[in-house]
Motif scaffolding. Sequence first.
Motif, PDB file in Angstrom:
ATOM      1  N   LEU A   3       1.412  -1.297  -0.148  1.00  8.88           N
ATOM      2  CA  LEU A   3      -0.168   0.363  -0.456  1.00  8.88           C
ATOM      3  C   LEU A   3       0.944   1.538   0.403  1.00  8.88           C
ATOM      4  N   ASN A   4       0.493   2.486  -0.590  1.00  8.77           N
ATOM      5  CA  ASN A   4       1.372   3.136  -0.560  1.00  8.77           C
ATOM      6  C   ASN A   4       0.857   4.752  -0.469  1.00  8.77           C
ATOM      7  N   CYS A   5       1.120   5.041   0.373  1.00  9.74           N
ATOM      8  CA  CYS A   5       0.454   5.758   1.413  1.00  9.74           C
ATOM      9  C   CYS A   5       1.241   7.430   2.070  1.00  9.74           C
ATOM     10  N   ILE A   6       0.442   8.770   2.261  1.00 11.36           N
ATOM     11  CA  ILE A   6       1.205   9.969   3.026  1.00 11.36           C
ATOM     12  C   ILE A   6       0.891   9.923   3.667  1.00 11.36           C
ATOM     13  N   VAL A   7       1.905  11.209   4.492  1.00 10.17           N
ATOM     14  CA  VAL A   7       1.041  11.545   6.238  1.00 10.17           C
ATOM     15  C   VAL A   7       1.080  12.656   6.161  1.00 10.17           C
ATOM     16  N   ILE A   8       0.428  13.383   6.625  1.00  5.84           N
ATOM     17  CA  ILE A   8      -0.064  15.140   6.430  1.00  5.84           C
ATOM     18  C   ILE A   8      -0.502  15.425   7.894  1.00  5.84           C
ATOM     19  N   ASP A   9       0.635  16.166   8.243  1.00  2.00           N
ATOM     20  CA  ASP A   9       0.275  16.538   9.518  1.00  2.00           C
ATOM     21  C   ASP A   9       0.776  18.299  10.098  1.00  2.00           C
ATOM     22  N   ASP A  10       0.934  19.085  10.332  1.00  2.00           N
ATOM     23  CA  ASP A  10       1.616  19.988  10.473  1.00  2.00           C
ATOM     24  C   ASP A  10       2.811  20.212  11.771  1.00  2.00           C
ATOM     25  N   GLU A  11       2.282  19.350  12.586  1.00  2.00           N
ATOM     26  CA  GLU A  11       3.577  19.139  14.072  1.00  2.00           C
ATOM     27  C   GLU A  11       4.589  18.052  13.333  1.00  2.00           C
ATOM     28  N   PHE A  12       5.808  18.399  13.566  1.00  2.00           N
ATOM     29  CA  PHE A  12       7.240  17.900  13.142  1.00  2.00           C
ATOM     30  C   PHE A  12       7.096  16.366  13.943  1.00  2.00           C
ATOM     31  N   PRO A  13       6.286  16.520  15.039  1.00  2.00           N
ATOM     32  CA  PRO A  13       7.118  15.287  15.983  1.00  2.00           C
ATOM     33  C   PRO A  13       5.687  14.486  15.483  1.00  2.00           C
ATOM     34  N   ALA A  14       4.859  14.712  15.108  1.00  2.00           N
ATOM     35  CA  ALA A  14       3.929  13.751  14.300  1.00  2.00           C
ATOM     36  C   ALA A  14       4.113  12.613  13.525  1.00  2.00           C
ATOM     37  N   ARG A  15       5.203  13.996  12.365  1.00  2.00           N
ATOM     38  CA  ARG A  15       5.507  13.341  10.832  1.00  2.00           C
ATOM     39  C   ARG A  15       6.216  12.086  11.331  1.00  2.00           C
ATOM     40  N   GLU A  16       7.204  12.557  12.453  1.00  2.00           N
ATOM     41  CA  GLU A  16       8.291  11.584  12.227  1.00  2.00           C
ATOM     42  C   GLU A  16       7.633  10.293  13.131  1.00  2.00           C
ATOM     43  N   LEU A  17       7.176  10.503  14.191  1.00  2.00           N
ATOM     44  CA  LEU A  17       6.498   9.190  14.253  1.00  2.00           C
ATOM     45  C   LEU A  17       5.338   7.916  13.892  1.00  2.00           C
ATOM     46  N   LEU A  18       4.746   8.627  12.956  1.00  2.00           N
ATOM     47  CA  LEU A  18       4.410   8.161  11.784  1.00  2.00           C
ATOM     48  C   LEU A  18       4.910   7.558  10.388  1.00  2.00           C
ATOM     49  N   THR A  19       6.346   8.323  10.675  1.00  2.00           N
ATOM     50  CA  THR A  19       7.521   7.765   9.672  1.00  2.00           C
ATOM     51  C   THR A  19       8.039   6.883  10.244  1.00  2.00           C
ATOM     52  N   ASP A  20       8.338   6.323  10.936  1.00  2.00           N
ATOM     53  CA  ASP A  20       8.510   5.201  12.109  1.00  2.00           C
ATOM     54  C   ASP A  20       7.860   4.584  12.066  1.00  2.00           C
ATOM     55  N   PHE A  21       6.780   4.505  12.254  1.00  2.00           N
ATOM     56  CA  PHE A  21       5.831   3.385  12.025  1.00  2.00           C
ATOM     57  C   PHE A  21       5.380   3.024  11.047  1.00  2.00           C
ATOM     58  N   ILE A  22       5.823   3.382  10.027  1.00  2.00           N
ATOM     59  CA  ILE A  22       5.236   3.143   8.105  1.00  2.00           C
ATOM     60  C   ILE A  22       6.543   2.478   8.265  1.00  2.00           C
ATOM     61  N   LYS A  23       7.562   2.739   9.139  1.00  2.00           N
ATOM     62  CA  LYS A  23       8.802   2.213   7.850  1.00  2.00           C
ATOM     63  C   LYS A  23       8.957   0.500   9.056  1.00  2.00           C
ATOM     64  N   LYS A  24       8.454   0.688   9.462  1.00  2.00           N
ATOM     65  CA  LYS A  24       8.430  -1.196  10.418  1.00  2.00           C
ATOM     66  C   LYS A  24       7.346  -1.699   9.596  1.00  2.00           C
ATOM     67  N   VAL A  25       6.789  -1.031   8.667  1.00  2.00           N
ATOM     68  CA  VAL A  25       5.594  -2.696   7.976  1.00  2.00           C
ATOM     69  C   VAL A  25       6.152  -2.995   6.132  1.00  2.00           C
ATOM     70  N   PRO A  26       6.269  -4.054   6.550  1.00  2.00           N
ATOM     71  CA  PRO A  26       7.379  -4.115   4.971  1.00  2.00           C
ATOM     72  C   PRO A  26       6.335  -3.986   4.135  1.00  2.00           C
TER      73      PRO A  26
END
Length: 244
Positions: A3-26
């Motif tokens: 699944l191709n996904c994108i993240v939209i959030d104006d808060e940098f920590p929130a984008r970082e957290l979601l990026t980290d979670f997404i990278k954990k899912v192959p």
Amino acid sequence: MKLNCIVIDDEFPARELLTDFIKKVPNLELLDRFDSPLKALAVLQSNKVDLMFIDIQMPEISGIDFLKTLRHKPMVVITSAYQEYALEGYSLDVMDYLLKPFSFDRFMQSVNKAFDRVADKETVVVQPEVVTVQAAEPAKDYLLVKADYKIHRIKFNNIICIEGMREYVTYFCDKEKYVALESLRSLEGLLPEKDFIRVHKSYIINIDKITTFYGNQIKLAGLDKYIPIGKSYKDIVQKRIMEQ
């Protein structure tokens, strides 16, 4: 399946957290992340985006208002610290609502729901020149329910009723109770119509379990509380009960 996904959030920590979670899912591919919905338009228009994680309160345009502008939305998971927007989000057919702060386990519930939805849409293409006659398969008499990190096989005749609670449902069965990430709307198409009926915006019941029908309430065998009947459902419910 990826699944191709994108993240939209104006808060940098929130984008970082979601990026980290997404990278954990192959099977998740992060196409990009944005601090503004408007910056994501180009990617949405030029790429196949399957899943979008989006915050609600953002400076230029809110996540809710942005979703209203999209003619063709990918699957949407709202990520917000404000629970009061959940109802409006679901009216826009969002797939899930993650209340900040959320854990990786809760994130994975949303991801698994996305994979399940895609799997349900997959169809088998049958070549028109090949005709195969097969005996009809017996109808299923059970549901597979994901609850408590397990998959439970629940027979229809063991279900007393199902109660909807926002994005979750509770299955009240003869001996057990299960809480799962699901919606009553989707369950209506999975349960046998001859055995189950929706009696309220928050309840589906097993008709065979009815012991008492009193005014705007129903008593079910094995359940220690009365089930309310919604005004808009009363005539249909009464007719079905009398036909049994």
